[in-house]
Write a protein that holds these residues in place. Structure first.
Motif, PDB file in Angstrom:
ATOM      1  N   VAL A 123       0.837  -1.196   0.000  1.00  0.00           N
ATOM      2  CA  VAL A 123       0.000   0.000   0.000  1.00  0.00           C
ATOM      3  C   VAL A 123       0.872   1.247   0.000  1.00  0.00           C
ATOM      4  O   VAL A 123       0.622   2.210  -0.745  1.00  0.00           O
ATOM      5  CB  VAL A 123      -0.953  -0.004   1.215  1.00  0.00           C
ATOM      6  CG1 VAL A 123      -1.590   1.369   1.405  1.00  0.00           C
ATOM      7  CG2 VAL A 123      -2.041  -1.055   1.038  1.00  0.00           C
ATOM      8  N   LEU A 124       1.931   1.258   0.817  1.00  0.00           N
ATOM      9  CA  LEU A 124       2.823   2.412   0.873  1.00  0.00           C
ATOM     10  C   LEU A 124       3.488   2.651  -0.484  1.00  0.00           C
ATOM     11  O   LEU A 124       3.597   3.796  -0.945  1.00  0.00           O
ATOM     12  CB  LEU A 124       3.885   2.199   1.957  1.00  0.00           C
ATOM     13  CG  LEU A 124       4.940   3.308   2.095  1.00  0.00           C
ATOM     14  CD1 LEU A 124       4.269   4.656   2.374  1.00  0.00           C
ATOM     15  CD2 LEU A 124       5.934   2.952   3.201  1.00  0.00           C
ATOM     16  N   ARG A 125       3.911   1.580  -1.143  1.00  0.00           N
ATOM     17  CA  ARG A 125       4.551   1.728  -2.457  1.00  0.00           C
ATOM     18  C   ARG A 125       3.568   2.284  -3.485  1.00  0.00           C
ATOM     19  O   ARG A 125       3.938   3.119  -4.320  1.00  0.00           O
ATOM     20  CB  ARG A 125       5.099   0.377  -2.915  1.00  0.00           C
ATOM     21  CG  ARG A 125       6.385  -0.021  -2.179  1.00  0.00           C
ATOM     22  CD  ARG A 125       6.884  -1.360  -2.634  1.00  0.00           C
ATOM     23  NE  ARG A 125       8.245  -1.594  -2.133  1.00  0.00           N
ATOM     24  CZ  ARG A 125       8.715  -2.769  -1.743  1.00  0.00           C
ATOM     25  NH1 ARG A 125       7.916  -3.834  -1.806  1.00  0.00           N
ATOM     26  NH2 ARG A 125       9.950  -2.892  -1.314  1.00  0.00           N
ATOM     27  N   LEU A 126       2.322   1.855  -3.420  1.00  0.00           N
ATOM     28  CA  LEU A 126       1.325   2.365  -4.357  1.00  0.00           C
ATOM     29  C   LEU A 126       0.965   3.813  -4.030  1.00  0.00           C
ATOM     30  O   LEU A 126       0.698   4.613  -4.932  1.00  0.00           O
ATOM     31  CB  LEU A 126       0.078   1.474  -4.323  1.00  0.00           C
ATOM     32  CG  LEU A 126       0.299   0.059  -4.870  1.00  0.00           C
ATOM     33  CD1 LEU A 126      -0.952  -0.795  -4.675  1.00  0.00           C
ATOM     34  CD2 LEU A 126       0.691   0.096  -6.345  1.00  0.00           C
ATOM     35  N   MET A 127       0.963   4.168  -2.749  1.00  0.00           N
ATOM     36  CA  MET A 127       0.781   5.569  -2.367  1.00  0.00           C
ATOM     37  C   MET A 127       1.889   6.419  -2.973  1.00  0.00           C
ATOM     38  O   MET A 127       1.641   7.531  -3.456  1.00  0.00           O
ATOM     39  CB  MET A 127       0.783   5.710  -0.838  1.00  0.00           C
ATOM     40  CG  MET A 127      -0.462   5.156  -0.148  1.00  0.00           C
ATOM     41  SD  MET A 127      -0.241   4.968   1.642  1.00  0.00           S
ATOM     42  CE  MET A 127       0.106   6.642   2.151  1.00  0.00           C
ATOM     43  N   ALA A 128       3.117   5.887  -2.940  1.00  0.00           N
ATOM     44  CA  ALA A 128       4.259   6.618  -3.490  1.00  0.00           C
ATOM     45  C   ALA A 128       4.162   6.793  -4.997  1.00  0.00           C
ATOM     46  O   ALA A 128       4.784   7.689  -5.566  1.00  0.00           O
ATOM     47  CB  ALA A 128       5.566   5.896  -3.128  1.00  0.00           C
ATOM     48  N   GLU A 129       3.360   5.933  -5.645  1.00  0.00           N
ATOM     49  CA  GLU A 129       3.121   6.081  -7.083  1.00  0.00           C
ATOM     50  C   GLU A 129       2.054   7.128  -7.375  1.00  0.00           C
ATOM     51  O   GLU A 129       1.773   7.444  -8.533  1.00  0.00           O
ATOM     52  CB  GLU A 129       2.679   4.745  -7.693  1.00  0.00           C
ATOM     53  CG  GLU A 129       3.778   3.693  -7.744  1.00  0.00           C
ATOM     54  CD  GLU A 129       3.298   2.403  -8.394  1.00  0.00           C
ATOM     55  OE1 GLU A 129       2.346   2.449  -9.199  1.00  0.00           O
ATOM     56  OE2 GLU A 129       3.871   1.340  -8.089  1.00  0.00           O
ATOM     57  N   GLY A 130       1.426   7.651  -6.314  1.00  0.00           N
ATOM     58  CA  GLY A 130       0.407   8.677  -6.484  1.00  0.00           C
ATOM     59  C   GLY A 130      -1.003   8.148  -6.602  1.00  0.00           C
ATOM     60  O   GLY A 130      -1.916   8.887  -6.968  1.00  0.00           O
ATOM     61  N   LEU A 131      -1.214   6.857  -6.284  1.00  0.00           N
ATOM     62  CA  LEU A 131      -2.540   6.268  -6.417  1.00  0.00           C
ATOM     63  C   LEU A 131      -3.427   6.655  -5.237  1.00  0.00           C
ATOM     64  O   LEU A 131      -2.958   6.772  -4.102  1.00  0.00           O
ATOM     65  CB  LEU A 131      -2.452   4.741  -6.510  1.00  0.00           C
ATOM     66  CG  LEU A 131      -2.227   4.139  -7.909  1.00  0.00           C
ATOM     67  CD1 LEU A 131      -0.906   4.602  -8.487  1.00  0.00           C
ATOM     68  CD2 LEU A 131      -2.287   2.620  -7.848  1.00  0.00           C
ATOM     69  N   SER A 132      -4.713   6.850  -5.509  1.00  0.00           N
ATOM     70  CA  SER A 132      -5.697   7.113  -4.468  1.00  0.00           C
ATOM     71  C   SER A 132      -6.106   5.796  -3.819  1.00  0.00           C
ATOM     72  O   SER A 132      -5.746   4.706  -4.305  1.00  0.00           O
ATOM     73  CB  SER A 132      -6.931   7.783  -5.063  1.00  0.00           C
ATOM     74  OG  SER A 132      -7.623   6.885  -5.916  1.00  0.00           O
ATOM     75  N   ASN A 133      -6.886   5.868  -2.742  1.00  0.00           N
ATOM     76  CA  ASN A 133      -7.355   4.642  -2.087  1.00  0.00           C
ATOM     77  C   ASN A 133      -8.146   3.766  -3.049  1.00  0.00           C
ATOM     78  O   ASN A 133      -8.003   2.543  -3.064  1.00  0.00           O
ATOM     79  CB  ASN A 133      -8.218   4.992  -0.873  1.00  0.00           C
ATOM     80  CG  ASN A 133      -7.388   5.400   0.330  1.00  0.00           C
ATOM     81  OD1 ASN A 133      -6.175   5.544   0.249  1.00  0.00           O
ATOM     82  ND2 ASN A 133      -8.045   5.626   1.449  1.00  0.00           N
ATOM     83  N   GLY A 134      -9.021   4.384  -3.851  1.00  0.00           N
ATOM     84  CA  GLY A 134      -9.814   3.612  -4.797  1.00  0.00           C
ATOM     85  C   GLY A 134      -8.956   2.914  -5.828  1.00  0.00           C
ATOM     86  O   GLY A 134      -9.199   1.751  -6.180  1.00  0.00           O
ATOM     87  N   GLU A 135      -7.921   3.612  -6.315  1.00  0.00           N
ATOM     88  CA  GLU A 135      -7.024   3.011  -7.303  1.00  0.00           C
ATOM     89  C   GLU A 135      -6.185   1.898  -6.686  1.00  0.00           C
ATOM     90  O   GLU A 135      -5.926   0.872  -7.316  1.00  0.00           O
ATOM     91  CB  GLU A 135      -6.130   4.094  -7.903  1.00  0.00           C
ATOM     92  CG  GLU A 135      -6.893   5.081  -8.778  1.00  0.00           C
ATOM     93  CD  GLU A 135      -6.092   6.318  -9.125  1.00  0.00           C
ATOM     94  OE1 GLU A 135      -6.319   6.878 -10.204  1.00  0.00           O
ATOM     95  OE2 GLU A 135      -5.231   6.730  -8.314  1.00  0.00           O
ATOM     96  N   ILE A 136      -5.765   2.088  -5.434  1.00  0.00           N
ATOM     97  CA  ILE A 136      -5.017   1.032  -4.740  1.00  0.00           C
ATOM     98  C   ILE A 136      -5.897  -0.195  -4.541  1.00  0.00           C
ATOM     99  O   ILE A 136      -5.455  -1.331  -4.733  1.00  0.00           O
ATOM    100  CB  ILE A 136      -4.492   1.551  -3.382  1.00  0.00           C
ATOM    101  CG1 ILE A 136      -3.435   2.638  -3.608  1.00  0.00           C
ATOM    102  CG2 ILE A 136      -3.894   0.408  -2.565  1.00  0.00           C
ATOM    103  CD1 ILE A 136      -2.998   3.329  -2.330  1.00  0.00           C
ATOM    104  N   ALA A 137      -7.150   0.039  -4.168  1.00  0.00           N
ATOM    105  CA  ALA A 137      -8.080  -1.074  -3.972  1.00  0.00           C
ATOM    106  C   ALA A 137      -8.243  -1.874  -5.257  1.00  0.00           C
ATOM    107  O   ALA A 137      -8.246  -3.111  -5.236  1.00  0.00           O
ATOM    108  CB  ALA A 137      -9.434  -0.546  -3.498  1.00  0.00           C
ATOM    109  N   ALA A 138      -8.362  -1.164  -6.387  1.00  0.00           N
ATOM    110  CA  ALA A 138      -8.508  -1.858  -7.663  1.00  0.00           C
ATOM    111  C   ALA A 138      -7.241  -2.624  -8.021  1.00  0.00           C
ATOM    112  O   ALA A 138      -7.305  -3.759  -8.519  1.00  0.00           O
ATOM    113  CB  ALA A 138      -8.842  -0.854  -8.767  1.00  0.00           C
TER     114      ALA A 138
END
Length: 247
Positions: free
Chosen positions: A193-208
């Motif tokens: 999750v932290l790595r995807l946050m660092a990519e600029g993804l929102s919670n919804g995009e991380i969930a997908a």
């Protein structure tokens, strides 16, 4: 003004109140275009518009929106001062998302210091803008991908990297903590999750991306912020870059 109905949930069974938005921009055509984009989503309702910061603050106090989309440069009271007034007003609980044409690091930093939850450019694709409004209203912090690098460089300026972060062990279970930095343990899922946050993804995009529920991601994000000892997503992203966890 249209009535304040509720929008159907994504599963069609759990109605929810639309995100109530105030648009503040001194260009009428831009305001009309943004409004048209946002209102294609039944889960968003633009409740007021304003052409300058002072009027934007007044409309927010009148309508009590969930989110104010704020331009930066406007006559009279600009977006930065208006943001400070909104975020310091104890009678308001709205988030402020800066939406501007200016791809300038100093405006980004000043906006975040003023209390804005994010900074997006007006060339953001419509579907991403809609997702950003939902994310910002839900408490996420957002920064335009074009400016994320500048923010990280500024945060890390003059600071040496603290060493490579450990990769989660392949033998570790999804909920087994792994030391990713001295004194900091994250589960493999939290690390992802932290790595995807660092990519600029929102919670919804991380969930997908992770094929999990949005509520699950929100829990992981909260745990990550707590374990890292940081205030918000922006600081978490800086931490990830500083400790070698950003891809």
């Amino acid at each position: 003004m249209r009535d304040e109905g509720v929008a159907a949930g994504q599963d069609g069974t759990a109605p929810r109140r639309p995100v109530r938005v105030v648009l503040v921009d001194d260009q009428p055509l831009m305001t009309a275009g943004i409004r048209m984009i946002l209102e294609t989503d039944p889960g968003i309702r633009v409740v007021a518009t304003a052409a300058d910061g002072a009027s934007g603050v007044a409309e927010a106090r009148r309508t009590h929106p969930d989110l104010v989309c704020m331009d930066v440069e406007m006559p009279g009271v600009d977006g930065l001062e208006a943001t400070r007034r909104l975020t310091s007003d104890p009678g308001l609980r709205c988030a402020v998302l800066m939406l501007t044409t200016f791809q300038r690091e100093e405006y980004l930093v000043a906006s975040l210091r003023a209390g804005a939850c994010g900074y997006l450019l007006k060339n953001t694709p419509p579907e991403r803008l809609i997702a950003a409004v939902h994310s910002a209203a839900a408490g996420d912090a957002l920064v335009a991908p074009e400016l994320t690098g500048a923010l990280i460089r500024r945060a890390l300026s003059g600071q040496a990297p603290s060493g490579d972060a450990a990769e989660p062990s392949l033998a570790a279970g999804p909920d087994d903590p792994v030391e990713v930095s001295p004194g900091v343990e994250l589960t493999p899922r939290e690390t992802d999750v932290l790595r995807l946050m660092a990519e600029g993804l929102s919670n919804g995009e991380i969930a997908a991306r992770m094929v999990v529920g949005r509520a699950t991601v929100k829990t992981h994000v909260s745990n990550v912020l707590m374990k890292l000892g940081v205030r918000d997503r922006v600081q978490a992203v800086v931490w990830a870059h500083r400790h070698g966890l950003a891809r």
